[in-house]
Design an enzyme around this catalytic site. Structure first.
Site, mmCIF file in Angstrom:
data_model
loop_
_atom_site.group_PDB
_atom_site.id
_atom_site.type_symbol
_atom_site.label_atom_id
_atom_site.label_comp_id
_atom_site.label_asym_id
_atom_site.label_seq_id
_atom_site.Cartn_x
_atom_site.Cartn_y
_atom_site.Cartn_z
ATOM 1 N N ASP A 10 0.839 -1.243 0.042
ATOM 2 C CA ASP A 10 -0.597 0.258 0.104
ATOM 3 C C ASP A 10 1.049 1.157 0.138
ATOM 4 O O ASP A 10 1.736 1.079 0.579
ATOM 5 C CB ASP A 10 -0.863 -0.147 1.139
ATOM 6 N N GLY A 32 -9.568 4.778 -5.270
ATOM 7 C CA GLY A 32 -8.480 4.049 -6.372
ATOM 8 C C GLY A 32 -7.038 4.742 -4.922
ATOM 9 O O GLY A 32 -7.153 5.041 -3.982
ATOM 10 N N VAL A 33 -5.993 4.479 -5.684
ATOM 11 C CA VAL A 33 -5.180 5.626 -5.203
ATOM 12 C C VAL A 33 -5.343 6.990 -4.602
ATOM 13 O O VAL A 33 -4.927 7.176 -3.771
ATOM 14 C CB VAL A 33 -2.921 4.924 -5.495
ATOM 15 N N ASP A 34 -5.672 7.592 -4.626
ATOM 16 C CA ASP A 34 -5.907 9.089 -4.456
ATOM 17 C C ASP A 34 -6.674 9.113 -3.266
ATOM 18 O O ASP A 34 -6.448 9.867 -2.687
ATOM 19 C CB ASP A 34 -6.929 9.431 -6.768
ATOM 20 N N GLY A 124 -5.931 1.319 -13.210
ATOM 21 C CA GLY A 124 -6.872 1.030 -12.286
ATOM 22 C C GLY A 124 -8.111 1.619 -13.332
ATOM 23 O O GLY A 124 -8.495 1.069 -13.605
ATOM 24 N N TYR A 126 -8.139 3.554 -15.248
ATOM 25 C CA TYR A 126 -8.339 4.365 -16.081
ATOM 26 C C TYR A 126 -8.013 3.307 -17.279
ATOM 27 O O TYR A 126 -7.765 3.305 -18.353
ATOM 28 C CB TYR A 126 -7.232 5.271 -16.302
HETATM 29 P P1 ADP Z 1 -5.874 5.588 -12.198
HETATM 30 O O1 ADP Z 1 -7.287 6.084 -12.312
HETATM 31 O O2 ADP Z 1 -4.777 6.175 -12.730
HETATM 32 O O3 ADP Z 1 -6.223 4.066 -13.276
HETATM 33 P P2 ADP Z 1 -6.175 3.616 -9.455
HETATM 34 O O4 ADP Z 1 -6.339 4.140 -8.311
HETATM 35 O O5 ADP Z 1 -7.772 3.423 -10.395
HETATM 36 O O6 ADP Z 1 -5.579 4.747 -10.615
HETATM 37 O O7 ADP Z 1 -5.041 2.861 -10.337
HETATM 38 C C1 ADP Z 1 -3.801 2.863 -10.450
HETATM 39 C C2 ADP Z 1 -3.782 1.648 -9.532
HETATM 40 O O8 ADP Z 1 -2.509 1.584 -8.046
HETATM 41 C C3 ADP Z 1 -3.973 0.033 -9.628
HETATM 42 O O9 ADP Z 1 -3.167 -0.836 -9.664
HETATM 43 C C4 ADP Z 1 -4.890 0.310 -8.439
HETATM 44 O O10 ADP Z 1 -4.509 -1.638 -8.292
HETATM 45 C C5 ADP Z 1 -3.733 0.372 -7.899
HETATM 46 N N1 ADP Z 1 -3.351 1.505 -6.400
HETATM 47 C C6 ADP Z 1 -5.223 1.266 -5.456
HETATM 48 N N2 ADP Z 1 -4.962 1.667 -4.108
HETATM 49 C C7 ADP Z 1 -3.736 1.490 -4.088
HETATM 50 C C8 ADP Z 1 -2.534 1.647 -2.696
HETATM 51 N N3 ADP Z 1 -3.116 2.073 -2.092
HETATM 52 N N4 ADP Z 1 -1.899 1.561 -2.785
HETATM 53 C C9 ADP Z 1 -0.631 1.288 -4.800
HETATM 54 N N5 ADP Z 1 -1.612 1.046 -5.218
HETATM 55 C C10 ADP Z 1 -2.653 1.193 -4.931
#
Ligand code: ADP
Length: 185
Positions: A10, A32-34, A124, A126
Site C-alpha cells: 500500500d 483508488g490510490v487517490d 486501475g 483508467y
Molecule cells: P488510475 O485512475 O490512474 O487508473 P487507480 O487509482 O484507479 O488510478 O489505479 C492505479 C493503480 O493503483 C491500480 O493498479 C490500483 O490497484 C492501485 N492502487 C489502489 N490503491 C492503492 C494503494 N493504496 N497503494 C498502491 N496502489 C494502489
C-alpha cells in the site's frame, strides 16, 4: 544512477521523500490510490490542491502533467500528483503515460527528493493493460535523467506486482547485475 525496484504493498504506508498520486485532472480527489492517499494523508493535501486550482491550475492539471503538494500526515515530504491517460484501445497514447513518470521525476528533482514511490499510473480505473503500463513505467524511469536515487514502484495487487517485477528483472538482465530489484513482502 537510479535504483529501480518493485514491491507489493500500500503506497500510503511507504516512507519516502515523495509519493506519487495517480490523480485526476480536477485534483480534488477520487477513488483508488487517490482516495487512499487523501484518506491517510488528511485534509492538508486537499487544501493544497484547492489552492493550486485557485491559482496556476484553474482548469485542472492536464494529462501527463505533475505538480506537488504537502504530504500531510503521510510519511513523506511531498505528494506529487500526476494525471494518467484513460485507456482507449488503439487511440491511447503511450507518450502521455510516459510523460507522467518523466514529469513526476522532474518535479521530484525540483524539490530535491531522493526517494520516490510510484503506483501503477492509469492501470486501475483508467483501464491501461497492466503489462503495457508496467513496461512504459519501467522503461521511462530507466531513460529519464534524474537526481532521484531510488524509485520504488508500489503495487497493490499480485498481478500488477508480477507485471512490474517482470519488467524490473528484464532491465536487470539487460544491464548485467545492477541496481534493479523486486521483492514481495
Ligand atoms: P488510475 O485512475 O490512474 O487508473 P487507480 O487509482 O484507479 O488510478 O489505479 C492505479 C493503480 O493503483 C491500480 O493498479 C490500483 O490497484 C492501485 N492502487 C489502489 N490503491 C492503492 C494503494 N493504496 N497503494 C498502491 N496502489 C494502489
Amino acid at each position: 544512477m537510479t535504483t529501480i525496484e518493485a514491491v507489493r504493498g500500500d503506497i500510503t504506508r511507504e516512507s519516502v521523500d515523495a509519493i506519487v498520486n495517480a490523480a485526476n485532472s480536477s485534483l480534488l480527489g477520487g477513488g483508488g490510490v487517490d482516495g487512499a492517499i487523501h484518506r491517510r494523508g488528511g485534509p492538508a493535501i486537499l487544501e493544497d490542491c484547492r489552492r493550486l486550482r485557485a491559482s496556476h491550475y484553474g482548469k485542472g492539471l492536464p494529462t501527463g502533467g505533475a505538480v506537488a503538494t504537502t504530504a500531510g500526515d503521510l510519511d513523506a515530504r511531498w505528494v506529487i500528483h500526476t494525471v494518467g491517460p484513460v485507456y482507449q484501445s488503439s487511440r491511447s497514447d503511450p507518450a502521455q503515460l510516459a510523460s507522467c513518470y518523466r514529469e513526476s521525476l522532474r518535479v521530484a528533482d525540483e524539490l530535491g527528493a531522493r526517494t520516490v514511490a510510484f503506483p501503477a499510473i492509469s492501470a486501475g480505473a483508467y483501464g491501461w493493460p497492466i503489462e503495457a503500463a508496467a513496461r512504459i513505467a519501467v522503461e521511462t524511469v530507466r531513460d529519464t535523467e534524474t537526481a532521484v536515487e531510488e524509485v520504488r514502484f508500489v503495487l497493490f495487487d499480485e498481478r500488477a506486482f508480477t507485471a512490474f517485477a517482470d519488467q524490473v528483472h528484464k532491465l536487470g538482465r539487460q544491464e548485467g547485475e545492477g541496481p534493479f530489484s523486486s521483492e514481495s513482502p
